[in-house]
Design an enzyme around this catalytic site. Structure first.
Site, mmCIF file in Angstrom:
data_model
loop_
_atom_site.group_PDB
_atom_site.id
_atom_site.type_symbol
_atom_site.label_atom_id
_atom_site.label_comp_id
_atom_site.label_asym_id
_atom_site.label_seq_id
_atom_site.Cartn_x
_atom_site.Cartn_y
_atom_site.Cartn_z
ATOM 1 N N HIS A 62 -56.983 -39.613 35.196
ATOM 2 C CA HIS A 62 -58.349 -40.112 35.366
ATOM 3 C C HIS A 62 -58.791 -40.988 34.193
ATOM 4 C CE1 HIS A 62 -58.876 -36.100 37.680
ATOM 5 N NE2 HIS A 62 -58.418 -37.038 38.488
ATOM 6 N N LYS A 72 -62.025 -38.154 24.745
ATOM 7 C CA LYS A 72 -62.064 -36.739 25.096
ATOM 8 C C LYS A 72 -61.396 -35.916 23.999
ATOM 9 C CE LYS A 72 -61.723 -37.736 30.019
ATOM 10 N NZ LYS A 72 -60.903 -37.591 31.241
ATOM 11 N N TYR A 132 -63.654 -29.598 27.365
ATOM 12 C CA TYR A 132 -63.490 -30.834 26.609
ATOM 13 C C TYR A 132 -64.815 -31.532 26.387
ATOM 14 C CZ TYR A 132 -63.073 -32.938 31.312
ATOM 15 O OH TYR A 132 -63.270 -33.313 32.617
ATOM 16 N N ASP A 170 -56.954 -36.811 44.000
ATOM 17 C CA ASP A 170 -55.798 -37.117 43.160
ATOM 18 C C ASP A 170 -54.540 -37.417 43.971
ATOM 19 O OD1 ASP A 170 -57.422 -36.848 40.976
ATOM 20 O OD2 ASP A 170 -56.582 -34.943 40.309
#
Length: 188
Positions: A62, A72, A132, A170
């Site tokens: 992603h 991130k 995250y 996905d």
């Protein structure tokens, strides 16, 4: 805080110090001043959390396009993952290459995935909880991805597509060769 480079130097593995006694341990997982001393300056604005019940749950690859691109800082509260970052910065000497690190609650390590990278992870054990930080808010219109099993990327996830648990989203992502990267090397 220990910091090591992965095979792509912009992707870092960080291991905060743990201070333990008979009760367990304490660890400072993010401290802006200490990170700045390491040359890592980010204004994290959102924390995200996912729980994957089964090993082999694969989330990725992603990204968020500019102006909503995100750095991130990823860690596990429980369990373990293989975390992967793919350089998607046009003009980068490592464009299309990937770096991976095993991140686990037991080790207490984290991976820093900068803006301009595709990101994904596969869970290695049941009940893996991933937390995250990101330095930009989520924007649905900027959300995108690339097929995590693209043969041109040849990422070694440790499992096959048939063994992976993927979301419908996905499963239908484009190949890397069809991906028009919104990222430019040196942009961030």
């Amino acid at each position: 805080m220990d910091m090591i480079d992965t095979r792509i130097p912009d992707v870092k593995v960080l291991t905060p110090k743990r201070f333990g006694d008979h009760r367990g341990y304490f660890s400072e997982t993010w401290n802006a001043a200490r990170m700045a001393d390491l040359g890592l300056v980010f204004d994290f604005v959102q924390d995200n959390e996912s729980l994957s019940a089964e090993p082999g749950t694969l989330r990725g690859l992603h990204y968020q396009a500019p102006p909503f691109a995100q750095t991130k800082l990823v860690r596990c509260a429980t369990g373990a993952i293989l975390d992967v970052a793919v350089d998607a910065r046009r003009g980068s000497p490592t464009y299309g290459q990937w770096a991976a690190a095993r991140i686990s609650a037991e080790e207490g390590n984290q991976i820093l995935v900068p803006r301009g990278f595709l990101h994904g992870f596969v869970t290695l054990v049941p009940q893996t909880q991933v937390i995250y930080k990101v330095d930009n808010l989520y924007d649905k219109e900027s959300d995108g991805g690339v097929d995590c099993f693209d043969p041109d990327l040849a990422i070694d996830w440790g499992i096959t597509r048939d063994e992976a648990t993927l979301s419908g989203k996905d499963e239908d992502l484009p190949a890397f060769r069809d991906f028009v990267s919104p990222f430019e090397y040196g942009e961030f």
